[in-house]
Design a protein around this motif. Structure first.
Motif, mmCIF file in Angstrom:
data_model
loop_
_atom_site.group_PDB
_atom_site.id
_atom_site.type_symbol
_atom_site.label_atom_id
_atom_site.label_comp_id
_atom_site.label_asym_id
_atom_site.label_seq_id
_atom_site.Cartn_x
_atom_site.Cartn_y
_atom_site.Cartn_z
ATOM 1 N N HIS A 12 4.830 -5.416 10.368
ATOM 2 C CA HIS A 12 4.938 -4.782 11.680
ATOM 3 C C HIS A 12 4.914 -5.764 12.857
ATOM 4 C CE1 HIS A 12 4.965 -0.981 9.742
ATOM 5 N NE2 HIS A 12 3.759 -1.117 9.243
ATOM 6 N N HIS B 56 0.858 -1.198 0.000
ATOM 7 C CA HIS B 56 0.000 0.000 0.000
ATOM 8 C C HIS B 56 0.886 1.236 0.000
ATOM 9 C CE1 HIS B 56 0.896 -0.711 4.214
ATOM 10 N NE2 HIS B 56 0.417 0.470 4.559
ATOM 11 N N HIS C 180 -1.022 -4.401 13.102
ATOM 12 C CA HIS C 180 -0.011 -3.445 13.586
ATOM 13 C C HIS C 180 0.442 -3.755 15.006
ATOM 14 C CE1 HIS C 180 -1.752 -1.213 10.225
ATOM 15 N NE2 HIS C 180 -0.590 -0.575 10.171
ATOM 16 N N ASP D 78 -0.052 -4.435 5.943
ATOM 17 C CA ASP D 78 -0.532 -3.861 7.207
ATOM 18 C C ASP D 78 -1.914 -4.352 7.611
ATOM 19 O OD1 ASP D 78 1.831 -2.593 7.360
ATOM 20 O OD2 ASP D 78 1.033 -0.555 7.486
ATOM 21 N N ASP E 236 5.995 4.141 4.973
ATOM 22 C CA ASP E 236 6.887 3.121 5.536
ATOM 23 C C ASP E 236 6.994 1.872 4.653
ATOM 24 O OD1 ASP E 236 4.154 3.027 6.471
ATOM 25 O OD2 ASP E 236 4.715 1.345 7.753
ATOM 26 N N HIS E 237 6.215 1.834 3.589
ATOM 27 C CA HIS E 237 6.274 0.708 2.647
ATOM 28 C C HIS E 237 6.754 1.162 1.275
ATOM 29 C CE1 HIS E 237 3.937 -1.842 5.461
ATOM 30 N NE2 HIS E 237 3.623 -0.639 5.899
HETATM 31 ZN ZN LIG Z 1 2.969 0.168 7.745
#
Ligand SMILES: [Zn+2]
Length: 320
Positions: free
Chosen positions: A293, A138, A249, A246, A142-143
């Motif tokens: 995560h 996505h 989390h 994700d 952070d990805h």
């Molecule tokens: Zn993430």
């Protein structure tokens, strides 16, 4: 007492206190952040990007008392702000013919505690130029941010796959104008990460119908974002690896209590339904999981618990 003598004594006392403190909590420089796991004919390598504290208040749909109890019972580390220390990982999946990266880490988007995917990839023995396929779960920074550094492609020979729903949403000026302060900066980050690949014709914004990568099955897991996608990679002989993204989390809470949701989810109701569904599929089919995560390496299986599900981490083995 002679005041002149007092100063050296104080300094001596201070030093001894510092020494004692240093002895009681050693500074640890961790070993390289990668972990190898064969899955059928696949070689999967977890790549550590970094860690960050997630606020407890972003966990919804469960009482804070219950959530805190689960964090404590699971010995989840907390940072200096009492936030839940959370790992960020990407996954290199090598089939006999492909070097696939599932997610790419954060680059500079979330500060200095993250952005280590490229160095850990190199330590694992691969150069960024050798990556041919990048499957982004996505468009969150952070990805996605990790595909680009200072305006340049980090993986110049890779095709980048990202759901069209996420590309459309997270590059739209209208959506940016409407977005909350929390989400607003993400639009620029998304545009900047995608730009060099778009210009080179190496971005593939796919729909469910158009997705076509050999050995990879797309599993739509929309909810956390509009186009959130998980990727099931075939290791043959019934062995499969799922790049989950994700869907979870706060592992200590959301495996047993799938109804607990994460505040930034675009559609919490859908994200909850997706979590239950994919956990059950993974459990039934014995899929290997790479969960971005979950505590590093975030490679393991999903089992059943007295309540809901549980995470079963991979076991370190020197040779397989
Ligand atoms: Zn993430």
């Amino acid at each position: 007492m002679n005041v002149k003598l007092l100063k050296p004594i104080l300094i001596a006392l201070l030093f001894s206190a510092v020494t004692v403190h240093a002895e009681s909590s050693p500074q640890v420089k961790q070993v390289a952040g990668y972990f190898l796991q064969p899955v059928g004919n696949l070689k999967v390598t977890a790549l550590f990007d970094g860690e960050l504290g997630l606020p407890r208040s972003d966990l919804l749909g469960i009482s804070s008392v219950k959530a805190n109890q689960l964090f404590e019972e699971n010995f989840v580390p907390v940072d200096e702000h009492n936030q839940v220390v959370t790992d960020f990982s990407a996954y290199l999946v090598q089939t006999p013919t492909q070097n696939i990266l599932v997610d790419a880490g954060t680059a500079k988007c979330f500060g200095p505690s993250l952005g280590h995917v490229p160095e850990n990839l190199k330590k694992a023995g691969l150069q960024p130029e050798q990556i041919d396929t990048i499957l982004i779960t996505h468009a969150h920074p952070d990805h996605l941010c990790g595909i680009t550094l200072d305006g340049k492609m980090v993986y110049p020979n890779a095709k980048v796959y990202l759901a069209k729903a996420d590309v459309d949403y997270w590059t739209s000026a209208q959506n940016e104008a409407k977005a909350s302060d929390f989400f607003k900066p993400l639009f620029k980050m998304t545009r900047e990460a995608l730009k060099p690949y778009q210009q080179a014709g190496q971005l593939i914004a796919f729909s469910k119908a158009s997705f076509d990568v050999p050995n990879v099955e797309l599993i739509s897991t929309h909810g956390h974002t509009e186009g959130h996608s998980s990727y099931l990679i075939d290791g043959k002989n019934g062995q499969k690896f799922l790049g989950l993204g994700d869907v979870v989390h706060y592992a200590a809470v959301q495996f047993p209590y799938t109804e607990a949701s994460y505040k930034p989810d675009t559609d919490a109701k859908r994200a909850i339904a997706v979590r239950k569904n994919i956990f059950e599929q993974a459990y039934q089919n014995h899929w290997w999981i790479g969960a971005a995560h979950v505590a590093f390496p975030g490679i393991g299986h999903i089992g059943k618990n007295v309540h809901g599900y549980q995470w079963i981490p991979a076991q370190y083995r020197p040779e397989q």
